[in-house]
Enzyme design. Structure first.
Site, PDB file in Angstrom:
ATOM      1  CE  LYS A 173     101.085 -16.021  -6.922  1.00 20.59           C
ATOM      2  NZ  LYS A 173     100.195 -14.882  -7.154  1.00 20.59           N
ATOM      3  CE1 TYR A 194     100.430 -12.456  -2.154  1.00 22.55           C
ATOM      4  CE2 TYR A 194      99.213 -14.386  -1.413  1.00 22.55           C
ATOM      5  CZ  TYR A 194     100.033 -13.760  -2.346  1.00 22.55           C
ATOM      6  OH  TYR A 194     100.461 -14.450  -3.456  1.00 22.55           O
ATOM      7  CG  ASN A 234      99.606 -14.085 -10.701  1.00 21.04           C
ATOM      8  OD1 ASN A 234      99.717 -14.894  -9.788  1.00 21.04           O
ATOM      9  ND2 ASN A 234      99.719 -12.781 -10.526  1.00 21.04           N
ATOM     10  CG  HIS A 264     104.674 -13.843  -4.323  1.00 15.80           C
ATOM     11  ND1 HIS A 264     104.080 -12.614  -4.252  1.00 15.80           N
ATOM     12  CD2 HIS A 264     105.727 -13.815  -3.458  1.00 15.80           C
ATOM     13  CE1 HIS A 264     104.735 -11.868  -3.365  1.00 15.80           C
ATOM     14  NE2 HIS A 264     105.741 -12.575  -2.874  1.00 15.80           N
ATOM     15  CD  GLU A 322     107.539 -11.532  -0.036  1.00 11.64           C
ATOM     16  OE1 GLU A 322     108.119 -12.095  -0.984  1.00 11.64           O
ATOM     17  OE2 GLU A 322     106.678 -10.644  -0.199  1.00 11.64           O
TER      18      GLU A 322
HETATM   19  P1  CMP Z   1     101.270 -11.728  -6.281  1.00 17.38           P
HETATM   20  O1  CMP Z   1     102.461 -11.304  -7.037  1.00 17.38           O
HETATM   21  O2  CMP Z   1     101.359 -13.005  -5.505  1.00 17.38           O
HETATM   22  O3  CMP Z   1     100.815 -10.556  -5.301  1.00 17.38           O
HETATM   23  C1  CMP Z   1      99.504 -10.367  -4.886  1.00 17.38           C
HETATM   24  C2  CMP Z   1      98.544 -11.271  -5.617  1.00 17.38           C
HETATM   25  O4  CMP Z   1      97.218 -10.837  -5.561  1.00 17.38           O
HETATM   26  C3  CMP Z   1      98.892 -11.250  -7.102  1.00 17.38           C
HETATM   27  O5  CMP Z   1     100.081 -11.920  -7.336  1.00 17.38           O
HETATM   28  C4  CMP Z   1      97.645 -11.852  -7.682  1.00 17.38           C
HETATM   29  O6  CMP Z   1      97.617 -13.270  -7.556  1.00 17.38           O
HETATM   30  C5  CMP Z   1      96.591 -11.235  -6.761  1.00 17.38           C
HETATM   31  N1  CMP Z   1      96.010 -10.020  -7.352  1.00 17.38           N
HETATM   32  C6  CMP Z   1      96.591  -8.839  -7.539  1.00 17.38           C
HETATM   33  N2  CMP Z   1      95.737  -7.955  -8.081  1.00 17.38           N
HETATM   34  C7  CMP Z   1      94.578  -8.618  -8.219  1.00 17.38           C
HETATM   35  C8  CMP Z   1      93.323  -8.249  -8.713  1.00 17.38           C
HETATM   36  N3  CMP Z   1      93.069  -7.014  -9.171  1.00 17.38           N
HETATM   37  N4  CMP Z   1      92.366  -9.183  -8.717  1.00 17.38           N
HETATM   38  C9  CMP Z   1      92.602 -10.428  -8.242  1.00 17.38           C
HETATM   39  N5  CMP Z   1      93.793 -10.841  -7.748  1.00 17.38           N
HETATM   40  C10 CMP Z   1      94.767  -9.935  -7.746  1.00 17.38           C
END
Ligand code: CMP
Length: 140
Positions: free
Chosen positions: A11, A51, A114, A117, A128
């Site tokens: 990301k 998403y 984070n 993904h 995907e």
């Molecule tokens: P990802 O694995 O890409 O899948 C969905 C994304 O939404 C996740 O990683 C985070 O980057 C984001 N995400 C999931 N839960 C939360 C949350 N509670 N608050 C903010 N971002 C979130």
């Protein structure tokens, strides 16, 4: 044990922090193969497609803004039980809770930023991979 393919996205925070090589090397060290790779920028349409399951959630607006904030790297990884293996290497969504030794545990203190993904099931991986690599030919 099944050979699987899964999709990962490094990301905008991973690209901005110049962690792309270090993160990809973790997957390679494990024995997973990078079988396709590209760099791209998310549009709003792509964010909504990728998403889709999160659109109604309260964090979606922030997630969309973040995923469009810079370039990302998309890759297809292949290996034994790749979907589950990659999810375990990445660690739980929240970097604060992710254990040391996982990518998020070692490099992230955030739930949203984070770094990586990864597809959460074989069906999601197929969906995907088709989004990010529509011309992918497994036999080539
Ligand atoms: P990802 O694995 O890409 O899948 C969905 C994304 O939404 C996740 O990683 C985070 O980057 C984001 N995400 C999931 N839960 C939360 C949350 N509670 N608050 C903010 N971002 C979130």
């Amino acid at each position: 044990m099944t050979i699987q393919r899964t999709l990962i996205l490094l990301k905008p925070d991973a690209v901005e922090r110049q962690l792309v090589g270090r993160i990809l090397s973790r997957f390679e060290q494990k024995g997973l193969k990078i079988i396709d790779l590209r760099s791209l920028r998310f549009t709003q349409e792509l964010a909504r497609q990728h998403y889709a399951e999160h659109i109604a959630k309260p964090f979606y607006a922030g997630l969309e803004q973040y995923i469009m904030s810079g370039r990302v790297v998309a890759a297809i990884l292949e290996g034994c039980e790749a979907v589950e293996v990659v999810r375990r290497l990445i660690g739980p969504t929240n970097g604060v809770e992710a254990p040391p030794g996982t990518i998020r545990g070692d490099f992230s203190l955030s739930t949203q930023q984070n770094l990586v993904h990864a597809s959460d099931s074989p069906a999601a991986a197929e969906r995907e991979i088709n989004i990010f690599f529509p011309n992918f030919q497994p036999e080539n």
